[in-house]
Write an enzyme that holds these catalytic residues in place. Sequence first.
Site, mmCIF file in Angstrom:
data_model
loop_
_atom_site.group_PDB
_atom_site.id
_atom_site.type_symbol
_atom_site.label_atom_id
_atom_site.label_comp_id
_atom_site.label_asym_id
_atom_site.label_seq_id
_atom_site.Cartn_x
_atom_site.Cartn_y
_atom_site.Cartn_z
ATOM 1 N N CYS A 135 0.833 -1.201 0.000
ATOM 2 C CA CYS A 135 0.000 0.000 0.000
ATOM 3 C C CYS A 135 0.868 1.251 0.000
ATOM 4 O O CYS A 135 1.291 1.719 1.060
ATOM 5 C CB CYS A 135 -0.929 -0.024 1.219
ATOM 6 S SG CYS A 135 -2.023 1.397 1.312
ATOM 7 N N CYS A 139 -0.481 4.206 1.899
ATOM 8 C CA CYS A 139 -0.330 4.127 3.355
ATOM 9 C C CYS A 139 1.116 4.388 3.779
ATOM 10 O O CYS A 139 1.371 5.072 4.758
ATOM 11 C CB CYS A 139 -0.708 2.741 3.871
ATOM 12 S SG CYS A 139 -2.105 1.994 3.073
ATOM 13 N N ASP A 140 2.062 3.802 3.066
ATOM 14 C CA ASP A 140 3.431 3.732 3.572
ATOM 15 C C ASP A 140 4.449 4.565 2.790
ATOM 16 O O ASP A 140 5.606 4.674 3.216
ATOM 17 C CB ASP A 140 3.902 2.261 3.581
ATOM 18 C CG ASP A 140 3.035 1.406 4.499
ATOM 19 O OD1 ASP A 140 2.506 1.955 5.474
ATOM 20 O OD2 ASP A 140 2.872 0.201 4.235
#
Length: 314
Positions: free
Chosen positions: A136, A139-140
């Site tokens: 992701c 997200c990261d």
Amino acid sequence: MSDTRHCRILIIGSGPAGYTAAVYAARAMLAPVLVQGMEPGGQLTITTDVENWPGDINVQGPELMQRMEAHAREVGTEIITDHIATLELGTRPFTAVSDGGIRYSADALVLATGAKARWLGLESEDRLKGFGVSACATCDGFFYRGQEVAVVGGGNTAVEEALFLTNFAEKVTLVHRRDSLRAEKILQERLFRHPKIEVIWDHVVEEVLGAGTPPGVTGLRLKHAQTGAARDLPCTGAFIAIGHAPASELVAGQLELHNGGYVWVRPGTTETSLPGVFAAGDITDHVYRQAVTSAGMGCMAALDAERWLAEQAG
Ligand code: FAD
Ligand code: NAP
């Protein structure tokens, strides 16, 4: 089957979509029953920092999901730790049978069973998940400012993730197992034009290389798909983007699916191809796949179900 339960609305899944549907359905006095599944709290329980949930600059995924569960419970949701094994949608009320041996019958159903990232299946990948291996970028990606990262895959997701990562990373290398991408041409053009992105064609990942305590990714060991020649690609982040698998096995053959197994919903609603069955979150969303969009769809599903139940009664 020893036990049978009837409910106005049954919610299957305990991620952001399920819990949000539960909050709205409970506040509509529908006395929802929510079955959590094997992963209570859903995908966010396997991550750490969540930095894009509005209202929380930084919240731990598991903590956020515990708060959602507490909220759903507090307003009147019955939360059951069990897993639905079969669903029968051919007649109303719908019936669901759980691993725990409970038979549920429900006037309306909200499907919120999510989707799971596909992984390469390497031992090294599994060991370094959360320590440099991610599925992701949204997200990261932020954690890789100024670093060199790799993205594995050749579809829309891989190309979008690679483009997105250029916002943070110094260099992004896309590794694909063939010599052409399946991503849309317009995305490909953007990818090829981008000065920070390099593509390595015809290579598969043999191993994710890692070192240190706590461990961190140091590179990828690649193998040429035809010649078998090995080479190492240095990087500190490896984003695996080889597709997502929606958890739609329960409804395959019973509801219309599209885009590789995602539950189809009428655009702008959460109505599936079967009246009374509503779908929310990653199970129906092959584009955004975020906690906040899943929660939004959970709200929509509860409101759609409430309206539908009122129409049936009237
Ligand atoms: P999920 O969270 O996938 O939950 C599905 C639920 O369905 C689970 O509770 C499961 O137990 C249940 N279930 C499945 N099958 C059954 C069954 N047969 N019976 C009963 N229950 C069942 N998004 C963000 O917005 N920000 C982030 O920072 C972020 N970080 C992420 C990090 C990681 C590592 C991952 C994997 C994802 C991340 N995401 C993030 C994406 C986000 O987690 C998902 O978009 C979101 O969780 C989807 O919510 P959902 O409710 O649709 O389903
Ligand atoms: P996808 O289209 O299924 O692509 C997966 C990619 O991963 C393919 O290039 C595939 O290679 C590769 N792959 C699969 N297994 C692999 C393995 N074991 N090792 C190495 N590579 C592997 O998945 P996706 O990109 O996640 O897209 C899923 C769906 O969502 C698609 O319908 C897509 O159009 C849609 N989507 C749309 C958007 C958008 O509209 N903006 C964005 C994202 C996704 P091969 O090509 O060789 O098969």
